[in-house]
Every structure is written in structure tokens, then in C-alpha cells.
Design an enzyme around this catalytic site. Structure first.
Site, PDB file in Angstrom:
ATOM      1  N   ASP A 191      -7.530  -1.735  -0.239  1.00 53.08           N
ATOM      2  CA  ASP A 191      -6.693  -2.608   0.355  1.00 53.08           C
ATOM      3  C   ASP A 191      -7.325  -4.076   0.412  1.00 53.08           C
ATOM      4  OD1 ASP A 191      -5.042  -4.447   2.246  1.00 53.08           O
ATOM      5  OD2 ASP A 191      -4.049  -2.407   2.926  1.00 53.08           O
ATOM      6  N   ASP A 205     -10.149  -0.345   3.890  1.00 49.63           N
ATOM      7  CA  ASP A 205      -8.805  -0.984   4.368  1.00 49.63           C
ATOM      8  C   ASP A 205      -9.306  -1.390   5.762  1.00 49.63           C
ATOM      9  OD1 ASP A 205      -6.273  -1.557   5.276  1.00 49.63           O
ATOM     10  OD2 ASP A 205      -5.277   0.065   3.973  1.00 49.63           O
ATOM     11  N   ASP A 207      -3.551   3.245   7.962  1.00 45.78           N
ATOM     12  CA  ASP A 207      -2.392   3.743   7.233  1.00 45.78           C
ATOM     13  C   ASP A 207      -1.959   5.368   7.312  1.00 45.78           C
ATOM     14  OD1 ASP A 207      -2.032   1.019   6.343  1.00 45.78           O
ATOM     15  OD2 ASP A 207      -2.904   1.359   4.511  1.00 45.78           O
ATOM     16  N   HIS A 242      -6.947  -1.072   8.032  1.00 42.18           N
ATOM     17  CA  HIS A 242      -6.010  -0.046   8.559  1.00 42.18           C
ATOM     18  C   HIS A 242      -6.144   1.591   8.308  1.00 42.18           C
ATOM     19  CE1 HIS A 242      -3.850  -4.142   7.960  1.00 42.18           C
ATOM     20  NE2 HIS A 242      -3.813  -3.928   9.125  1.00 42.18           N
ATOM     21  N   HIS A 270       0.711  -1.207  -0.005  1.00 40.50           N
ATOM     22  CA  HIS A 270      -0.066  -0.031  -0.098  1.00 40.50           C
ATOM     23  C   HIS A 270       0.874   1.327   0.150  1.00 40.50           C
ATOM     24  CE1 HIS A 270      -4.367   1.042   1.135  1.00 40.50           C
ATOM     25  NE2 HIS A 270      -3.917   1.896  -0.021  1.00 40.50           N
ATOM     26  N   HIS A 310       4.229   0.936   4.079  1.00 40.34           N
ATOM     27  CA  HIS A 310       2.829   0.716   3.876  1.00 40.34           C
ATOM     28  C   HIS A 310       1.771   1.172   4.862  1.00 40.34           C
ATOM     29  CE1 HIS A 310       1.781  -3.469   5.403  1.00 40.34           C
ATOM     30  NE2 HIS A 310       2.506  -2.942   6.378  1.00 40.34           N
ATOM     31  N   GLU A 322      -2.031  -4.721  -2.075  1.00 43.12           N
ATOM     32  CA  GLU A 322      -1.623  -5.859  -0.946  1.00 43.12           C
ATOM     33  C   GLU A 322      -2.062  -7.386  -1.466  1.00 43.12           C
ATOM     34  OE1 GLU A 322       0.013  -5.342   1.828  1.00 43.12           O
ATOM     35  OE2 GLU A 322       0.280  -3.327   1.836  1.00 43.12           O
ATOM     36  N   ASP A 382      -6.862  -6.263   2.512  1.00 41.67           N
ATOM     37  CA  ASP A 382      -7.039  -6.938   3.751  1.00 41.67           C
ATOM     38  C   ASP A 382      -8.221  -6.002   4.433  1.00 41.67           C
ATOM     39  OD1 ASP A 382      -6.061  -4.234   4.896  1.00 41.67           O
ATOM     40  OD2 ASP A 382      -4.045  -4.984   4.903  1.00 41.67           O
TER      41      ASP A 382
END
Ligand SMILES: NC(=[NH2+])NCCC[C@H](N)C(=O)O
Ligand SMILES: [Mn+2]
Ligand SMILES: [Mn+2]
Length: 300
Positions: free
Chosen positions: A227, A123, A127, A125, A100, A140, A272, A229
Site C-alpha cells: 500500500d 502498509d 487492514d 494500516h 486495497h 479497503h 492505493e 500509504d
């Protein structure tokens, strides 16, 4: 949506510590991204992959808790130039990662074309780390902060301007793992977040309706940074930093269809995908399914 589409692969794995995510663009191509988009009558150009240099000294933490800073900055500089050029030619950039950290380059290339670029950050996360707040030194985990102008100048100043985006033009969807510094930044900056809590309570339909209405009002272009994830690792196992309790493929599909109907997006990236950690290219195949919906694939 703009029918002239350019695919740019970014085989970047230096923004984190697990090998294999540099093969993400190949895995997504192998899963049929071009066939899918050609069937949808896009005028497609695959520009191949951005050249990414290898680290001189394996995955070292360079100045200020930043792993592979120089190589990540160089790769993002090249990506930013390519993205910028595609937009100059009125083409829609579709960027395939790679980890990412490549959102740094995408946003640098995109944002100079808009006064008020909106960003949907799909995402697990945020980030939103910097060298100071990052628990890992992995870049990332920092691209959204970098784009806000927070972080090392080698990253924030790509293409010679900063910040790239305003906090009030960002919507994070799917968050369920935020570090303390990221929570603080969210609170003080006014970034909008639909965490798994809100998605459970409101449902994806309302979350995306609100997101689209919110961005429609205040932005003149919207970038989707997805992303993989963000999805639940039971369904999408081929990612380097999985977090349980994520979005389903169905919810994500719906989100993509709603974005397509909104006609809001002006660029997108899918990141990712790590085929080494995947199960028979399932995660890349899911990325292609989502890309199909985002670009108008319909059952009837
Ligand atoms: N793009 C990602 N998968 N980011 C994961 C970041 C994980 C963690 N917050 C970190 O900064 O190290
Ligand atoms: Mn993530
Ligand atoms: Mn991410």
C-alpha cells in the site's frame, strides 16, 4: 524470480470513499511500468483492467457496515479468477490497484496454489477490520481480516474456500495507524508486526532480514501487498488515507532490493495510488521505482 509476468489492473475505488484511486492502474502504466519491466527482460503480458461495476446507489453502506459490498465482492471475484488463471499458466501475477480491497481477490486467486502462503503487508494500516470494528465501513480497511476468514461471507468465501491465509504467515511492515479492534486481533492471532517503532529502532535492513528468514522457514510462496500509504505522505502524497511519520522512499527501495535478492516472492500487488491527490504523478512514479527494484533493476 519467474520471468513470465502478467500485469492485471484493477480500477477499484469502491472500497473507500475518495474518488480517483480507480485511476491508479493508468497512472502506474503512464509512469512506465511496462518499459521498466521490459528493460529487465521480463516476458510481459498486460492483461488490461478487471471490469468493475459502478454502485447502483452512490457509495451506500450495504448490509453490516460495508460500503458497496456487492460491487466490491463482484470485482474481487473476477480478479481472483484472473489471478488463479495466471498462476495456473506458471506466470507471476503483478496486480495494480485500485484501493486495497482488491487484496481480497488477489489472495483468493493466489492462496489456493499454496499450502502455506506467506504475506508481507507493507502498509501504514493493518487492514484488519470487520464490519463490526470498522470506523468507516470502508472495505479497503478489511482485506487482511477477510483473508483470515473474518468478515462477511460474500467476501471471505470468494472462490469457495476460507480462510485464505494463516495469521502466523503474515508480516505487517510500516504500521502506524491501527484501530482498537485491529490491535486486539493482532494480539490474539500471532500476526507479526514491524511497526514504525521497530523500524526506527532496528533499521529496515534488520527488519527485512528477519521478515525474510521468518517467512522462508514456514511458507511455500510469498505475496507482497504494498500500500503506497506505507510510505511517508511527504514523499508519496497521492494516497487516500495518508498517515504522517511513514517509511521513506529509500527505506522502501532497500526493502524491495532485499526481497528481490531473497527470491522469495511469488506474486505482488501495488495499491492505493490516487492520481487526483498526487503531485505530478509522483506517487505512481515511486511505485514504478519500487517495482523496478523488486524485479531486479540495479545500478551496476
Ligand atoms: N488500505 C487502506 N488505506 N486502509 C485504510 C484503513 C483506515 C481505517 N483503519 C479504516 O478501517 O477505515
Ligand atoms: Mn494503508
Ligand atoms: Mn492498506
Amino acid at each position: 524470480m519467474n520471468k513470465d509476468l502478467s500485469i492485471i489492473g484493477v480500477p477499484m475505488d469502491l472500497g473507500q470513499s475518495r474518488r480517483g484511486v480507480d485511476m491508479g492502474p493508468s497512472a502506474i502504466r503512464y509512469a512506465g511500468v511496462e518499459e521498466t519491466l521490459e528493460d529487465l527482460k521480463y516476458n510481459l503480458r498486460d492483461l488490461g483492467d478487471v471490469p468493475i461495476s459502478r454502485p447502483d446507489n452512490k457509495r451506500e453502506i450495504q448490509e453490516g457496515n460495508l460500503r458497496n459490498l456487492k460491487q466490491v465482492a463482484d470485482g474481487n471475484q473476477k480478479l481472483a479468477e484472473m489471478v488463479d488463471k495466471e498462476i495456473n499458466n506458471n506466470r507471476f501475477p503483478l496486480v495494480l490497484g485500485g484501493d486495497h480491497s482488491i487484496a481480497i481477490g488477489s489472495l483468493a486467486g493466489i492462496s489456493r496454489h499454496y499450502e502455506n502462503l506467506g504475506v508481507i503487508w507493507y502498509d501504514a494500516h493493518g487492514d484488519l477490520n470487520s464490519g463490526e470494528t470498522s470506523p468507516s465501513g470502508n472495505i479497503h480497511g478489511m482485506p487482511l481480516a477477510v483473508s483470515l476468514g473474518i468478515g462477511h461471507e460474500k467476501l471471505t468465501n470468494i472462490l469457495g474456500y476460507s480462510p485464505k491465509i494463516k495469521p502466523e504467515n503474515i508480516v505487517i511492515v510500516g504500521a502506524r495507524s491501527l484501530d482498537p479492534g485491529e490491535k486486539e486481533l493482532i494480539q490474539e492471532s500471532g500476526i507479526k508486526v514491524y511497526s514504525m517503532h521497530e523500524i526506527d529502532r532496528m533499521g529496515m535492513t534488520s527488519v527485512m532480514t528477519e521478515t525474510i528468514d521468518y517467512l522462508k522457514e514456514r511458507t511455500d510462496g510469498v505475496h507482497l501487498s504494498l500500500d503506497l500509504d506505507g510510505l511517508d505522505p511527504e514523499e508519496a502524497p497521492g494516497v487516500g488515507t495518508p498517515v504522517i511519520g511513514g517509511l521513506s522512499y529509500r527505506e522502501s527501495h532497500l526493502a524491495m532490493e532485499m526481497l528481490e535478492e531473497s527470491n522469495l516472492l511469488t506474486s505482488a500487488e501495488f495499491v492505493e495510488v490516487n492520481p487526483i491527490l498526487d503531485d505530478k504523478n509522483k506517487t505512481a512514479t515511486m511505485a514504478v521505482g519500487l517495482i523496478g527494484s523488486l524485479f531486479g533493476e540495479k545500478l551496476k
